[in-house]
Design a protein around this motif. Structure first.
Motif, PDB file in Angstrom:
ATOM      1  N   VAL A   2      83.555  66.050  15.824  1.00 12.08           N
ATOM      2  CA  VAL A   2      82.289  66.485  15.235  1.00 12.08           C
ATOM      3  C   VAL A   2      81.615  65.310  14.524  1.00 12.08           C
ATOM      4  O   VAL A   2      80.397  65.121  14.621  1.00 12.08           O
ATOM      5  N   ARG A   3      82.416  64.484  13.841  1.00 10.43           N
ATOM      6  CA  ARG A   3      81.849  63.326  13.132  1.00 10.43           C
ATOM      7  C   ARG A   3      81.244  62.321  14.121  1.00 10.43           C
ATOM      8  O   ARG A   3      80.196  61.735  13.853  1.00 10.43           O
ATOM      9  N   GLU A   4      81.887  62.138  15.261  1.00  9.97           N
ATOM     10  CA  GLU A   4      81.350  61.228  16.286  1.00  9.97           C
ATOM     11  C   GLU A   4      79.999  61.723  16.794  1.00  9.97           C
ATOM     12  O   GLU A   4      79.047  60.945  16.926  1.00  9.97           O
ATOM     13  N   LYS A   5      79.896  63.029  17.048  1.00 13.44           N
ATOM     14  CA  LYS A   5      78.612  63.605  17.487  1.00 13.44           C
ATOM     15  C   LYS A   5      77.562  63.468  16.389  1.00 13.44           C
ATOM     16  O   LYS A   5      76.396  63.177  16.659  1.00 13.44           O
ATOM     17  N   GLU A   6      77.987  63.672  15.150  1.00 13.62           N
ATOM     18  CA  GLU A   6      77.068  63.533  14.020  1.00 13.62           C
ATOM     19  C   GLU A   6      76.563  62.095  13.907  1.00 13.62           C
ATOM     20  O   GLU A   6      75.368  61.866  13.683  1.00 13.62           O
ATOM     21  N   CYS A   7      77.440  61.123  14.102  1.00  9.00           N
ATOM     22  CA  CYS A   7      77.027  59.714  14.025  1.00  9.00           C
ATOM     23  C   CYS A   7      76.028  59.370  15.123  1.00  9.00           C
ATOM     24  O   CYS A   7      75.071  58.616  14.888  1.00  9.00           O
ATOM     25  N   ARG A   8      76.238  59.908  16.337  1.00  7.40           N
ATOM     26  CA  ARG A   8      75.275  59.676  17.409  1.00  7.40           C
ATOM     27  C   ARG A   8      73.919  60.275  17.071  1.00  7.40           C
ATOM     28  O   ARG A   8      72.870  59.678  17.327  1.00  7.40           O
ATOM     29  N   ALA A   9      73.936  61.469  16.471  1.00 15.10           N
ATOM     30  CA  ALA A   9      72.675  62.119  16.075  1.00 15.10           C
ATOM     31  C   ALA A   9      71.992  61.321  14.961  1.00 15.10           C
ATOM     32  O   ALA A   9      70.762  61.164  14.977  1.00 15.10           O
ATOM     33  N   ILE A  10      72.763  60.792  14.019  1.00 14.79           N
ATOM     34  CA  ILE A  10      72.188  59.965  12.953  1.00 14.79           C
ATOM     35  C   ILE A  10      71.568  58.712  13.549  1.00 14.79           C
ATOM     36  O   ILE A  10      70.478  58.296  13.144  1.00 14.79           O
ATOM     37  N   PHE A  11      72.232  58.112  14.526  1.00 15.93           N
ATOM     38  CA  PHE A  11      71.707  56.909  15.172  1.00 15.93           C
ATOM     39  C   PHE A  11      70.367  57.200  15.846  1.00 15.93           C
ATOM     40  O   PHE A  11      69.405  56.440  15.702  1.00 15.93           O
ATOM     41  N   ARG A  12      70.285  58.318  16.585  1.00 16.42           N
ATOM     42  CA  ARG A  12      69.026  58.681  17.242  1.00 16.42           C
ATOM     43  C   ARG A  12      67.920  58.937  16.217  1.00 16.42           C
ATOM     44  O   ARG A  12      66.771  58.526  16.394  1.00 16.42           O
ATOM     45  N   PHE A  13      68.282  59.604  15.125  1.00 16.48           N
ATOM     46  CA  PHE A  13      67.320  59.890  14.066  1.00 16.48           C
ATOM     47  C   PHE A  13      66.803  58.600  13.443  1.00 16.48           C
ATOM     48  O   PHE A  13      65.599  58.415  13.276  1.00 16.48           O
ATOM     49  N   ARG A  14      67.705  57.677  13.138  1.00 10.26           N
ATOM     50  CA  ARG A  14      67.299  56.405  12.520  1.00 10.26           C
ATOM     51  C   ARG A  14      66.471  55.561  13.493  1.00 10.26           C
ATOM     52  O   ARG A  14      65.521  54.894  13.073  1.00 10.26           O
ATOM     53  N   CYS A  15      66.814  55.590  14.776  1.00 13.83           N
ATOM     54  CA  CYS A  15      66.020  54.845  15.768  1.00 13.83           C
ATOM     55  C   CYS A  15      64.594  55.378  15.829  1.00 13.83           C
ATOM     56  O   CYS A  15      63.640  54.595  15.899  1.00 13.83           O
ATOM     57  N   SER A  16      64.445  56.691  15.793  1.00  8.64           N
ATOM     58  CA  SER A  16      63.093  57.255  15.830  1.00  8.64           C
ATOM     59  C   SER A  16      62.339  56.917  14.549  1.00  8.64           C
ATOM     60  O   SER A  16      61.125  56.674  14.594  1.00  8.64           O
ATOM     61  N   GLN A  17      63.032  56.841  13.414  1.00 13.62           N
ATOM     62  CA  GLN A  17      62.376  56.443  12.173  1.00 13.62           C
ATOM     63  C   GLN A  17      61.909  54.991  12.238  1.00 13.62           C
ATOM     64  O   GLN A  17      60.785  54.676  11.853  1.00 13.62           O
ATOM     65  N   VAL A  18      62.771  54.116  12.728  1.00 12.38           N
ATOM     66  CA  VAL A  18      62.411  52.701  12.840  1.00 12.38           C
ATOM     67  C   VAL A  18      61.235  52.528  13.799  1.00 12.38           C
ATOM     68  O   VAL A  18      60.308  51.751  13.530  1.00 12.38           O
ATOM     69  N   LEU A  19      61.265  53.246  14.911  1.00 15.26           N
ATOM     70  CA  LEU A  19      60.167  53.167  15.874  1.00 15.26           C
ATOM     71  C   LEU A  19      58.859  53.633  15.247  1.00 15.26           C
ATOM     72  O   LEU A  19      57.803  53.015  15.440  1.00 15.26           O
ATOM     73  N   SER A  20      58.927  54.686  14.462  1.00 19.25           N
ATOM     74  CA  SER A  20      57.732  55.208  13.814  1.00 19.25           C
ATOM     75  C   SER A  20      57.165  54.210  12.812  1.00 19.25           C
ATOM     76  O   SER A  20      55.947  53.973  12.773  1.00 19.25           O
ATOM     77  N   VAL A  21      58.017  53.613  12.008  1.00 19.92           N
ATOM     78  CA  VAL A  21      57.556  52.633  11.027  1.00 19.92           C
ATOM     79  C   VAL A  21      56.984  51.406  11.735  1.00 19.92           C
ATOM     80  O   VAL A  21      55.936  50.877  11.355  1.00 19.92           O
ATOM     81  N   SER A  22      57.655  50.955  12.789  1.00 14.62           N
ATOM     82  CA  SER A  22      57.164  49.799  13.540  1.00 14.62           C
ATOM     83  C   SER A  22      55.813  50.090  14.186  1.00 14.62           C
ATOM     84  O   SER A  22      54.923  49.239  14.194  1.00 14.62           O
ATOM     85  N   LEU A  23      55.687  51.294  14.720  1.00 16.93           N
ATOM     86  CA  LEU A  23      54.410  51.695  15.317  1.00 16.93           C
ATOM     87  C   LEU A  23      53.307  51.716  14.261  1.00 16.93           C
ATOM     88  O   LEU A  23      52.188  51.274  14.505  1.00 16.93           O
ATOM     89  N   GLY A  24      53.645  52.207  13.083  1.00 19.76           N
ATOM     90  CA  GLY A  24      52.666  52.236  11.996  1.00 19.76           C
ATOM     91  C   GLY A  24      52.237  50.844  11.576  1.00 19.76           C
ATOM     92  O   GLY A  24      51.061  50.593  11.312  1.00 19.76           O
TER      93      GLY A  24
END
Length: 134
Positions: free
Chosen positions: A53-75
């Motif tokens: 479950v922790r491994e799946k959670e870490c993958r989800a956190i990674f996807r979430f952080r990537c989308s945040q970084v992309l959003s900030v970079s786009l801004g």
């Protein structure tokens, strides 16, 4: 694009919170029945379940952080991109002139809009975070 990216971030955050809830649920179950776990030697199997479950959670956190970084970079890039697109459109249309006066006037307008254009993607992301938490 900003709205679509905000939706992706919102979905990733929901998935992330779901895995975090599941992991905390498993750990709470282990703490409630710690004597049984020790008595029957269930620690390795349970540790594996929590690890999965922790491994799946870490993958989800990674996807979430990537989308945040992309959003900030786009801004950060949107003021320059908007100015470039506007100048190209004027140049390609042949109707407008790209002399010094009009170019610097347009650049000053884009500079004035810079903060708003940077904050727009972050606002969408924060709005998505509010929706997830409710």
């Amino acid at each position: 694009t900003n709205t679509r990216l905000a939706r992706v971030t919102k979905r990733a955050q929901k998935v992330n919170l779901g895995f975090a809830d599941r992991r905390l649920e498993l750990i709470g179950e282990a703490l409630r029945g710690i004597r049984s776990f020790k008595l029957f030697g269930w620690e390795p199997g349970f540790e594996e379940r929590v690890g999965d479950v922790r491994e799946k959670e870490c993958r989800a956190i990674f996807r979430f952080r990537c989308s945040q970084v992309l959003s900030v970079s786009l801004g950060r890039a949107s003021p320059a991109l908007a100015a470039a697109v506007a100048f190209l459109a004027v140049f390609q249309s042949g109707k407008g002139r790209l002399d010094k006066e009009s170019t610097f006037a347009a650049l000053s307008v884009f500079q004035a809009l810079r903060v708003a254009m940077i904050m727009l993607p972050q606002t969408y992301m924060r709005r998505g975070g509010v929706d997830v938490s409710i």
